[in-house]
Design an enzyme around this catalytic site. Structure first.
Site, short mmCIF file in Angstrom:
data_model
loop_
_atom_site.label_atom_id
_atom_site.label_comp_id
_atom_site.label_asym_id
_atom_site.label_seq_id
_atom_site.Cartn_x
_atom_site.Cartn_y
_atom_site.Cartn_z
N ALA A 130 47.86 28.50 43.51
CA ALA A 130 48.50 28.42 42.20
C ALA A 130 48.58 29.82 41.60
CB ALA A 130 47.71 27.49 41.28
N SER A 133 49.43 33.03 34.39
CA SER A 133 49.75 34.26 33.66
C SER A 133 48.66 35.31 33.79
CB SER A 133 49.99 33.95 32.18
OG SER A 133 48.89 33.26 31.64
N GLN A 136 45.92 34.53 39.93
CA GLN A 136 46.30 33.50 40.89
C GLN A 136 45.13 33.20 41.83
OE1 GLN A 136 49.77 35.49 42.45
NE2 GLN A 136 48.76 36.02 44.36
N LYS A 151 39.82 33.65 42.81
CA LYS A 151 40.74 33.90 41.70
C LYS A 151 40.86 35.41 41.50
CE LYS A 151 40.42 31.24 38.04
NZ LYS A 151 40.03 30.69 36.71
N ASP A 284 38.12 23.05 27.50
CA ASP A 284 39.48 22.63 27.81
C ASP A 284 39.50 21.61 28.95
OD1 ASP A 284 42.24 22.61 27.59
OD2 ASP A 284 42.53 24.34 28.90
#
Length: 554
Positions: A130, A133, A136, A151, A284
């Site tokens: 994925a 912003s 990735q 990441k 979140d």
């Protein structure tokens, strides 16, 4: 310096062009932004006017890139400040950005971890799982055989964010001067809050610490897990964690072999334990960050956004929940004051009326049918109406509760959230009134009081020194000065009147007594100065009386 200025001017051009494109040209004109560019801004064709304002805001943020997307996602947690239709669109913000080249990924990893990629990983997939912003994600395998995800932060993102934040601060400060509603919404304060959160999020060390802390506190929690962070393969720009092999929670349905009731209960219980027991929770928990294994175990990922609640805040939150459940307006108001949501200058009668109106809204609804997240959000809206500032972590809590309830209601509509929350609330209330905890709190407050008493002489000496040096400042509003002057005028006028009246009475009494003591005319009575003094005193008396009454401050 010149390159920085050119970069800023170029970014101003991009922002102004995007604002015109999405139908916000009036903001450009109100702020006088066209004066800040060296050349005429090229206006793009305006977007379809049939699109709603909220949708145009979302599209604008997506076009402006990473900084604006992240700020929009953070703003979606502030239901106390923005209307629901805007929040709904902000929640749909997508990172429409292409992935960056594998060679750049390789270069960043090797510089950060100070070793060749081939030595760091047994295998590394060049195509990302994925792209977002900020960075990735790639699948990889460690030399020891563990499957991991890596990441990697997007190259140049730090400078991009720094430029955008500087321009945004400039624009918002300008907007506060020229547009009235901007100041009312406290957007500058809100911007600083979001900017700090964004700076923390792009530092992967913070995310690693958050993930590790939640993993440790969940060590005794059944059925909820977090990936392991490999610190040897993690830095500010690179984060390596255990690969999660699971299904997105909203896809964990009966027809795919999952027990939806168990999944929903385990997820809700695990989240409420983080909130009410530990006070450190995933900020979140949307479906993309929650996965389910074949054994119906819950796995959380992405810990860039977390919430923190102190012990006092959690106990007061429990009071709030019990007040909502008991529909007790006084208890709800007391909880709001204890949570420092309500400031001292609020109109308590109006606040109580608004809270009681909220109580009546839920009066005839069974408690099982009440949305805890919606009720908390309604409370925050009341607080905002009275210009009270809701702490960031509480707004994040409200957002987390909304996400939890949305997931639970989609998986198990009959599951009652309040039944899962209530045991945690009872434990917190018991802790609050536990004699041992009460004694510890009294001891802490006593020690704090002793520290204050210890430094009191030093602070007093400093204050006296400031007074002698003329450095002591006293803030008095214009209205307070006006009232103070009026009071001083009244007191001084009454005092002057009393003194003159007293002196006149003494003189008259002296003349009368002197004349009555002897039948013969005395030298005193023969002196014309007495008559002159009486005349002058009388004139002064009547002049002062007239002046006082004329001033209207008697």
């Amino acid at each position: 310096m010149l390159k920085t200025r050119i970069r800023y001017l170029s970014r101003y051009q991009d922002i102004i062009t995007a604002l015109y494109h999405y139908g916000f040209g009036q903001i450009v004109r109100d702020l006088g932004l066209l004066d800040r560019t060296k050349k005429r801004t090229k206006k793009k064709r305006a977007q379809d006017s049939s699109l709603s304002v909220a949708k145009r805001i979302r599209l604008l943020l997506e076009e402006l890139g990473p900084t604006f997307i992240k700020l929009g996602q953070l703003a979606s947690t502030r239901g106390d400040l923005f209307p629901a239709y805007v929040l709904t669109e902000l929640e749909n913000l997508q990172d429409n950005v292409p992935s960056f080249a594998y060679q750049e990924v390789k270069d960043i990893i090797e510089v950060e971890l100070e070793a060749p990629l081939e030595k760091l990983f047994r295998s590394f997939e060049p195509v990302p799982l994925a792209a977002a912003s900020i960075g990735q994600v790639h699948r990889a395998e460690l030399p020891t055989g563990e499957k991991v995800v890596v990441k990697v932060r997007r190259p140049g993102i730090e400078r991009t964010i720094e430029t955008d934040l500087a321009i945004l601060q400039d624009l918002l400060e300008l907007a506060e001067e020229r547009i009235g509603w901007v100041k009312r919404f406290r957007l500058v304060d809100l911007f600083h809050e979001f900017a700090e959160a964004l700076k923390e999020e792009i530092n992967y060390k913070n995310e690693a610490q958050n993930a590790e802390r939640i993993r440790r506190q969940n060590s005794e929690t059944q059925h909820l897990f977090t990936p392991v962070v490999y610190s040897s393969h993690s830095t500010m720009k690179v984060l390596t964690m255990t690969y999660v092999d699971g299904t997105k929670i909203t896809d964990a349905t009966y027809d795919k072999g999952f027990n939806q009731e168990i999944v929903a209960e385990r997820f809700a219980t695990g989240m409420f334990e983080q909130i009410f027991v530990h006070g450190f929770f995933h900020g979140d928990p949307h479906p993309g960050n929650v996965f389910v294994t074949k054994e119906n175990e819950i796995i959380l990922i992405d810990f860039g956004m977390v919430g923190r609640l102190t012990t006092d805040m959690r106990q007061n939150l429990a009071l709030l929940v019990l007040g909502l459940k008991g529909r007790n307006t006084d208890r709800v108001m007391e909880a709001l004051f204890r949570m420092d949501i309500v400031h001292d200058h609020v109109d308590r009668d109006r606040l109580w009326d608004d809270l009681d109106h909220l109580r009546l809204k839920y009066y005839d609804i069974p408690m099982a049918d009440i949305s805890l997240a919606e009720a908390v959000q309604d409370l925050f809206n009341v607080a905002n109406k009275h210009d009270c500032i809701v702490p960031v972590d509480l707004t994040m809590l409200g957002k987390a509760l909304l996400s939890v309830e949305a997931i639970v209601s989609s998986l198990a509509p009959t599951l009652r959230i309040i039944d899962i929350v209530e045991p945690f609330g009872r434990v917190l209330i018991k802790e609050r009134y536990d004699p041992l905890n009460f004694a510890k709190k009294v001891q802490a407050e006593f020690q704090e009081g002793m520290e204050t008493l210890r430094y009191f002489p030093r602070d007093m000496r400093k204050t006296l020194k400031d007074i002698r040096g003329g450095k002591l400042k006293v803030n008095i509003s214009i209205r307070e000065i006006h009232h103070l002057i009026q009071k001083v005028d009244r007191i001084s006028n009454k005092l002057a009147f009393s003194i003159v009246l007293l002196s006149f009475s003494i003189i008259m009494a002296g003349v009368i007594i002197g004349g009555s003591l002897t039948a013969e005319p005395t030298i005193l009575l023969q002196i014309p100065a007495i008559e002159i003094g009486l005349v002058i005193t009388s004139l002064m008396f009547f002049w002062i009386i007239w002046a006082i009454f004329r001033s209207g401050r008697f």
